[in-house]
Design a protein around this motif. Structure first.
Motif, PDB file in Angstrom:
ATOM      1  N   GLY A 131       9.492  -3.839   5.492  1.00  0.00           N
ATOM      2  CA  GLY A 131      10.199  -4.153   6.715  1.00  0.00           C
ATOM      3  C   GLY A 131      10.449  -2.894   7.522  1.00  0.00           C
ATOM      4  N   PRO A 132      11.390  -2.954   8.464  1.00  0.00           N
ATOM      5  CA  PRO A 132      11.620  -1.826   9.368  1.00  0.00           C
ATOM      6  C   PRO A 132      11.964  -0.524   8.667  1.00  0.00           C
ATOM      7  N   ARG A 133      12.731  -0.571   7.557  1.00  0.00           N
ATOM      8  CA  ARG A 133      13.120   0.671   6.882  1.00  0.00           C
ATOM      9  C   ARG A 133      11.898   1.378   6.313  1.00  0.00           C
ATOM     10  N   ARG A 134      11.002   0.614   5.677  1.00  0.00           N
ATOM     11  CA  ARG A 134       9.806   1.248   5.134  1.00  0.00           C
ATOM     12  C   ARG A 134       8.906   1.750   6.249  1.00  0.00           C
ATOM     13  N   VAL A 135       8.789   0.987   7.311  1.00  0.00           N
ATOM     14  CA  VAL A 135       7.952   1.417   8.440  1.00  0.00           C
ATOM     15  C   VAL A 135       8.451   2.738   9.003  1.00  0.00           C
ATOM     16  N   ARG A 136       9.778   2.846   9.171  1.00  0.00           N
ATOM     17  CA  ARG A 136      10.333   4.095   9.698  1.00  0.00           C
ATOM     18  C   ARG A 136      10.091   5.260   8.736  1.00  0.00           C
ATOM     19  N   ALA A 137      10.289   5.012   7.443  1.00  0.00           N
ATOM     20  CA  ALA A 137      10.079   6.077   6.456  1.00  0.00           C
ATOM     21  C   ALA A 137       8.616   6.526   6.430  1.00  0.00           C
ATOM     22  N   LEU A 138       7.703   5.567   6.442  1.00  0.00           N
ATOM     23  CA  LEU A 138       6.283   5.922   6.422  1.00  0.00           C
ATOM     24  C   LEU A 138       5.846   6.530   7.746  1.00  0.00           C
ATOM     25  N   GLY A 139       6.541   6.198   8.840  1.00  0.00           N
ATOM     26  CA  GLY A 139       6.260   6.858  10.105  1.00  0.00           C
ATOM     27  C   GLY A 139       6.577   8.342  10.035  1.00  0.00           C
ATOM     28  N   PRO A 378       1.415   3.716  11.328  1.00  0.00           N
ATOM     29  CA  PRO A 378       1.599   2.416  10.689  1.00  0.00           C
ATOM     30  C   PRO A 378       0.593   2.095   9.576  1.00  0.00           C
ATOM     31  N   ILE A 379      -0.458   2.892   9.437  1.00  0.00           N
ATOM     32  CA  ILE A 379      -1.531   2.488   8.524  1.00  0.00           C
ATOM     33  C   ILE A 379      -1.098   2.552   7.062  1.00  0.00           C
ATOM     34  N   ALA A 380      -0.216   3.511   6.718  1.00  0.00           N
ATOM     35  CA  ALA A 380       0.265   3.571   5.343  1.00  0.00           C
ATOM     36  C   ALA A 380       1.129   2.353   5.015  1.00  0.00           C
ATOM     37  N   ALA A 383      -1.225  -0.470   4.329  1.00  0.00           N
ATOM     38  CA  ALA A 383      -1.960  -0.337   3.065  1.00  0.00           C
ATOM     39  C   ALA A 383      -1.099  -0.637   1.851  1.00  0.00           C
ATOM     40  N   THR A 384       0.216  -0.643   1.998  1.00  0.00           N
ATOM     41  CA  THR A 384       1.097  -0.907   0.860  1.00  0.00           C
ATOM     42  C   THR A 384       1.868  -2.214   1.018  1.00  0.00           C
ATOM     43  N   THR A 385       1.535  -3.007   2.009  1.00  0.00           N
ATOM     44  CA  THR A 385       2.223  -4.276   2.229  1.00  0.00           C
ATOM     45  C   THR A 385       1.862  -5.286   1.140  1.00  0.00           C
ATOM     46  N   GLY A 393       1.742   3.207  -7.119  1.00  0.00           N
ATOM     47  CA  GLY A 393       0.909   4.387  -7.291  1.00  0.00           C
ATOM     48  C   GLY A 393      -0.562   4.056  -7.193  1.00  0.00           C
ATOM     49  N   MET A 394      -0.953   2.905  -7.743  1.00  0.00           N
ATOM     50  CA  MET A 394      -2.343   2.464  -7.653  1.00  0.00           C
ATOM     51  C   MET A 394      -2.759   2.316  -6.195  1.00  0.00           C
ATOM     52  N   ALA A 395      -1.936   1.607  -5.413  1.00  0.00           N
ATOM     53  CA  ALA A 395      -2.246   1.418  -3.993  1.00  0.00           C
ATOM     54  C   ALA A 395      -2.233   2.741  -3.240  1.00  0.00           C
ATOM     55  N   SER A 396      -1.299   3.634  -3.596  1.00  0.00           N
ATOM     56  CA  SER A 396      -1.226   4.932  -2.937  1.00  0.00           C
ATOM     57  C   SER A 396      -2.448   5.783  -3.259  1.00  0.00           C
ATOM     58  N   GLY A 397      -2.918   5.705  -4.507  1.00  0.00           N
ATOM     59  CA  GLY A 397      -4.115   6.451  -4.882  1.00  0.00           C
ATOM     60  C   GLY A 397      -5.345   5.972  -4.135  1.00  0.00           C
ATOM     61  N   VAL A 398      -5.471   4.647  -3.988  1.00  0.00           N
ATOM     62  CA  VAL A 398      -6.597   4.088  -3.236  1.00  0.00           C
ATOM     63  C   VAL A 398      -6.533   4.527  -1.782  1.00  0.00           C
ATOM     64  N   PHE A 399      -5.338   4.462  -1.187  1.00  0.00           N
ATOM     65  CA  PHE A 399      -5.171   4.837   0.218  1.00  0.00           C
ATOM     66  C   PHE A 399      -5.529   6.310   0.440  1.00  0.00           C
ATOM     67  N   ASN A 400      -5.009   7.185  -0.407  1.00  0.00           N
ATOM     68  CA  ASN A 400      -5.309   8.609  -0.265  1.00  0.00           C
ATOM     69  C   ASN A 400      -6.781   8.900  -0.515  1.00  0.00           C
ATOM     70  N   SER A 401      -7.394   8.158  -1.454  1.00  0.00           N
ATOM     71  CA  SER A 401      -8.835   8.337  -1.709  1.00  0.00           C
ATOM     72  C   SER A 401      -9.650   7.931  -0.491  1.00  0.00           C
TER      73      SER A 401
END
Length: 482
Positions: A131-139, A378-380, A383-385, A393-401
């Motif tokens: 939601g908005p909190r995660r979006v702001r943090a990832l921004g 917003p792309i991160a 990718a984790t929605t 961590g699995m999703a984060s590893g795929v995204f960073n890869s």
């Protein structure tokens, strides 16, 4: 049972942002210093590129392993380990007395970054609810990541010209110390393996070898070319290993990368989009930097300073994107951002051998960077929605890869395209023509990114179904029933 790091969300975000900043900074800071490194340590011409390539090789190759390891053994624990390795290897690189010592230190930096980057992103996604909190943090995280890459060029130029090349390595040490202090101030995540849960060693071997061989084959094309047996052998070997990885993951109950994760439209679409956007952005940095130095005749420090407007545009785009994404979902920024970046790169492709910074660089830098900021912020989150906390961590590893591979593959391919246009000519007109073609193709990559955003991503974050882990062990990890 996993415990979200809920106690100090601000500290968690600061720690993750600083950790990502130093990893992004190191991707760019060394490039400007390469001539000084060659002179200082006596590198052979063909060996110098390994200062850059070995970092890309170990960073890209071990990201999936790092991502899954932090799920199983603790995100904070792996972030501390990764940052410590990165900092110690940065110190060793700054004190290197021989070429092999610097190359070894760069390899260690890549390993540390491969552990720290997915752990940092996973800490954010498990601390801030969707939601908005995660979006702001990832921004914030995305803006810091983008600024780290842009400021790395400036820092590399200034440090090389006024302090010496060793400081492009040593500058990481105090930044890592700050990151470690912030990480140690965050609550510990109580990771515990469920019964039957284990690290997928066979999958790790296949994934690391396959991705590493892919990166190796791509980055060495600058020396051996795309048509050489070494290149085709590396790429063929990579295909075989990655196919073996896909088969192994479908057979194990504790996969390094659960195949079902990629069936989420959010995860698959966002990773395809970040691959294309990273390819376009990395190559734009590369060609614009070369244009300023080799065509406009700007020095290392002046070239670094020339990227300050780009950094400012990234921050502005990220701030705007964070607000829009929280209210309207990622597509509200991804599509216009990709098209704006396309316009900026198309403008860049009009560079001329008789241009100047104000007429050929400043305007397109601002347009491109604001568009890239609208995409990267917003792309991160996309990718984790819908990803379960036990697979963050699995999703984060795929995204960073995906981002790392996009940058490596895009840069190698477009550098070849530009070199083919330039041919054997070394004059400013020929060089400018080659860089212009590379920038034009980068614009096409952002057009494709916009198409992915339109065709693959749901319209709103709320439309994303939860991504189930699909195994009893994972449900046990999260304290839910299968």
């Amino acid at each position: 049972m996993y415990k979200n790091l809920e106690g100090r969300p601000g500290t968690v975000l600061a720690a993750a942002a600083v950790a990502q900043f130093v990893a992004a900074l190191d991707m760019a800071v060394v490039n400007v210093a390469l001539p000084a490194i060659r002179a200082g340590l006596g590198f052979a011409p063909l060996d110098l590129s390994w200062v850059v390539h070995i970092y890309a090789l170990t960073f890209g190759g071990f990201l999936l392993l790092g991502g899954r390891t932090c799920d199983l053994y603790g995100r904070r624990r792996l972030l501390v380990l990764g940052l410590s390795v990165f900092g110690l290897c940065s110190l060793a690189g700054g004190l290197a007395q021989a070429p092999w010592q610097l190359v070894a230190a760069r390899a260690g930096q890549g390993l540390g970054a491969a552990a720290a980057a997915p752990a940092a992103l996973a800490m954010i996604t498990t601390t801030f609810p969707e939601g908005p909190r995660r979006v702001r943090a990832l921004g914030v995280w995305s803006a810091v990541n983008a600024a780290g890459g842009a400021l790395g060029v400036l820092a590399g130029g200034l440090l090389t010209e006024y302090a010496g090349w060793r400081w492009v390595m040593l500058i990481n040490v105090p930044i890592v110390a700050v990151a470690l202090a912030l990480v140690c101030a965050t609550p510990a995540d109580a990771a515990r393996l469920a019964r039957g849960e284990r690290l997928d060693v066979l999958g790790a071997v296949f994934a690391t070898s396959g991705v590493g061989l892919l990166v190796f084959g791509v980055v060495r094309t600058d020396a051996v070319g795309w048509g050489s047996p070494a290149t085709w052998g590396s790429l063929a070997g990579s295909v075989v290993l990655l196919a073996a990885f896909a088969y192994a993951e479908s057979r194990t109950t504790s996969p390094l990368l659960r195949p079902g994760l990629l069936r989420s439209r959010w995860v698959a679409g966002a990773n395809a989009l970040v691959f294309l956007a990273a390819a376009g952005q990395f190559t734009a940095f590369y060609f614009v930097s070369l244009y300023m130095q080799q065509v406009l005749g700007m020095g290392a420090a002046a070239t670094g300073a020339g990227f300050l407007p780009f950094s400012a545009g990234l921050v502005v785009g990220s701030v705007v994107a964070t607000r829009l994404t929280a209210a309207r979902g990622p597509r509200a920024c991804l599509v216009p951002g990709a098209l704006l970046a396309t316009a900026g790169l198309a403008w860049f492709s009009l560079i001329s051998p008789h241009g100047g910074f104000l007429t050929d660089v400043l305007g397109p830098s601002l347009v491109t960077s604001v568009g890239a900021g609208l995409v990267l912020a917003p792309i991160a989150a996309a990718a984790t929605t819908g990803v379960a906390p036990g697979e963050a961590g699995m999703a984060s590893g795929v995204f960073n890869s995906s981002r790392q591979l996009g940058g490596c593959v895009g840069l190698a391919v477009l550098a070849t395209v530009a070199a083919h246009r330039t041919g054997s000519a070394t004059g400013r007109a020929a060089l400018s023509d080659g860089y212009a073609l590379g920038l034009a193709v980068s614009a096409v990559l952002f057009v494709l990114a916009a198409a992915v955003a339109i065709g693959a991503l749901p319209r709103r974050l709320s439309a994303a179904p939860a991504v189930r882990t699909g195994t009893r062990a994972h449900h046990h990890l999260e304290g839910t029933r299968p």
